[in-house]
Design a protein around this motif. Structure first.
Motif, short mmCIF file in Angstrom:
data_model
loop_
_atom_site.label_atom_id
_atom_site.label_comp_id
_atom_site.label_asym_id
_atom_site.label_seq_id
_atom_site.Cartn_x
_atom_site.Cartn_y
_atom_site.Cartn_z
N THR A 97 10.53 2.39 4.43
CA THR A 97 11.43 1.33 3.97
C THR A 97 12.46 1.89 2.99
N ILE A 98 13.71 1.48 3.16
CA ILE A 98 14.81 1.94 2.31
C ILE A 98 15.33 0.77 1.50
N MET A 114 0.84 -1.20 0.00
CA MET A 114 0.00 0.00 0.00
C MET A 114 0.88 1.24 0.00
N ILE A 115 1.77 1.30 -0.99
CA ILE A 115 2.75 2.39 -1.08
C ILE A 115 2.10 3.64 -1.66
N ASN A 116 2.29 4.77 -1.00
CA ASN A 116 1.73 6.04 -1.46
C ASN A 116 2.76 6.95 -2.11
N ASP A 117 4.04 6.78 -1.77
CA ASP A 117 5.06 7.68 -2.31
C ASP A 117 6.40 6.97 -2.29
N PHE A 166 18.29 -5.30 -5.05
CA PHE A 166 18.09 -4.33 -3.98
C PHE A 166 17.88 -5.07 -2.66
N GLU A 167 18.38 -4.44 -1.59
CA GLU A 167 18.21 -4.98 -0.25
C GLU A 167 17.36 -4.01 0.56
N ALA A 168 16.27 -4.51 1.13
CA ALA A 168 15.32 -3.66 1.85
C ALA A 168 15.65 -3.64 3.34
N SER A 169 15.54 -2.45 3.92
CA SER A 169 15.65 -2.31 5.37
C SER A 169 14.60 -1.30 5.82
N ALA A 170 13.96 -1.59 6.93
CA ALA A 170 12.90 -0.72 7.44
C ALA A 170 13.41 0.09 8.63
N ILE A 171 12.98 1.35 8.74
CA ILE A 171 13.27 2.13 9.93
C ILE A 171 12.46 1.53 11.07
N PRO A 172 13.09 1.07 12.14
CA PRO A 172 12.36 0.37 13.21
C PRO A 172 11.25 1.22 13.82
N GLU A 173 10.12 0.57 14.10
CA GLU A 173 8.99 1.19 14.79
C GLU A 173 8.52 2.46 14.08
N SER A 174 8.48 2.41 12.75
CA SER A 174 8.07 3.58 11.97
C SER A 174 6.78 3.34 11.20
N SER A 175 6.02 2.33 11.60
CA SER A 175 4.80 2.01 10.88
C SER A 175 3.76 3.12 11.05
N GLY A 176 3.22 3.60 9.93
CA GLY A 176 2.24 4.68 9.98
C GLY A 176 1.26 4.60 8.83
N LYS A 217 22.22 6.70 -4.73
CA LYS A 217 20.87 6.94 -4.24
C LYS A 217 20.18 5.64 -3.80
N SER A 218 19.36 5.79 -2.78
CA SER A 218 18.50 4.70 -2.31
C SER A 218 17.06 5.06 -2.63
N LEU A 219 16.23 4.04 -2.81
CA LEU A 219 14.80 4.25 -3.04
C LEU A 219 14.09 4.13 -1.70
N VAL A 220 13.46 5.23 -1.26
CA VAL A 220 12.78 5.26 0.03
C VAL A 220 11.27 5.22 -0.20
N LEU A 221 10.59 4.29 0.46
CA LEU A 221 9.17 4.05 0.26
C LEU A 221 8.38 4.45 1.50
N ALA A 222 7.20 5.04 1.27
CA ALA A 222 6.29 5.39 2.36
C ALA A 222 4.88 4.96 1.99
N GLY A 223 4.18 4.33 2.92
CA GLY A 223 2.83 3.85 2.63
C GLY A 223 2.05 3.59 3.90
N GLU A 224 0.87 3.01 3.72
CA GLU A 224 -0.03 2.75 4.84
C GLU A 224 0.20 1.36 5.42
#
Length: 279
Positions: A28-29, A1-4, A37-47, A16-23
């Motif tokens: 996620t980076i 559910m990616i919005n941007d 690509f290797e994905a890593s999430a910013i901990p406790e950043s769910s929104g 550059k890294s691809l940074v994802l934001a969604g619901e």
């Protein structure tokens, strides 16, 4: 559910890294590892992230992440200990996934949907709980048994908009001032909007397509933060003539015949532009 999504050189390396934001997801980076690509999430950043942008917010030379969220002007609240939860399962066994959202009220996890709304999705709710009183007094266990424990579960622990400050080896979250938490933030413009020679943040948003239970989110008129890389400060948008109404989704600055125009795109509205006055 990616919005941007944004390509961002987070640490000034030219890569550059691809940074994802969604619901219902962490910010996620995606870092390039050769052909993959290797994905890593910013901990406790769910929104319920609606938009993402970047700038050197704290002036330390790297890029920080601006993120737009729901804000705090709602009966819905979320934290690490008391998150919003979304359970996905075919509860009525009709071959389709059902989505049940819960939130915490008075320390107790409760269903967000009313009985009348939920029984449209799960018809068995009607005869099980023939009155609203019976439904309101029922626990999650009474309604679903152990069904929720077997469902796919998504969580949200942050509803504030703000900045993920880049510490070099990770990020920490700094929420925007309270006035910027009154509605959804749908977009950011990074530009010198007050003509002082420094970059500013201009945010805008709202959300009209919401349920009757929630009501419309229309309180935002846009916000401006000046003094980036030095002493970020919230200033009045009214003083600059940048008060926006409606369901704003995108704001961009364009140069048209030598004049700077801010283009405002909103749902169910015409495209508008704001022109800087001559001194």
């Amino acid at each position: 559910m990616i919005n941007d999504a944004e390509w961002i050189d987070l640490n000034g390396t030219g890569k550059k890294s691809l940074v994802l934001a969604g619901e219902w997801m962490d910010v996620t980076i995606l870092n390039s590892k050769g052909a993959e690509f290797e994905a890593s999430a910013i901990p406790e950043s769910s929104g319920w992230w609606k938009t993402i942008n970047h700038t050197d917010y704290d002036g330390d030379g790297d890029q920080d992440l601006l993120v737009g969220n729901m804000g705090l002007n709602s009966k819905l609240k979320a934290s690490k200990k008391m998150p919003l939860n979304l359970y996905l399962k075919d509860f009525d066994r009709n071959g389709k996934l059902d989505a049940v959202m819960t939130y915490y009220t008075n320390g107790k996890e409760s269903i967000f949907s009313s009985r009348s709304v939920l029984k449209i999705q799960i018809p068995s709710i009607g005869p099980m709980f023939p009155t609203n009183k019976a439904f309101a007094e029922a626990s999650l266990k009474d309604i679903f048994g152990d069904g929720l424990s077997k469902a796919l579960k998504l969580t949200v622990n942050e509803l504030r908009s703000g900045v993920f400050i880049n510490d070099g080896n990770g990020f920490h979250f700094e929420p925007f001032p309270n006035i910027m938490q009154i509605s959804f933030i749908q977009d950011f413009l990074i530009a010198d909007v007050n003509s002082d020679g420094r970059m500013d943040i201009f945010s805008a948003g709202n959300l009209l397509a919401s349920s009757v239970q929630e009501g419309r989110y229309t309180a935002d008129r846009g916000s401006i933060i000046t003094g980036l890389t030095d002493n970020p400060e919230l200033v009045s948008n009214h003083d600059l003539g940048l008060s926006l109404r409606g369901d704003v989704r995108h704001i961009k600055m364009l140069n048209f015949n030598g004049k700077e125009l801010i283009i405002v795109v909103s749902n169910n509205d015409s495209i508008k532009w704001l022109m800087r006055k001559n001194p």
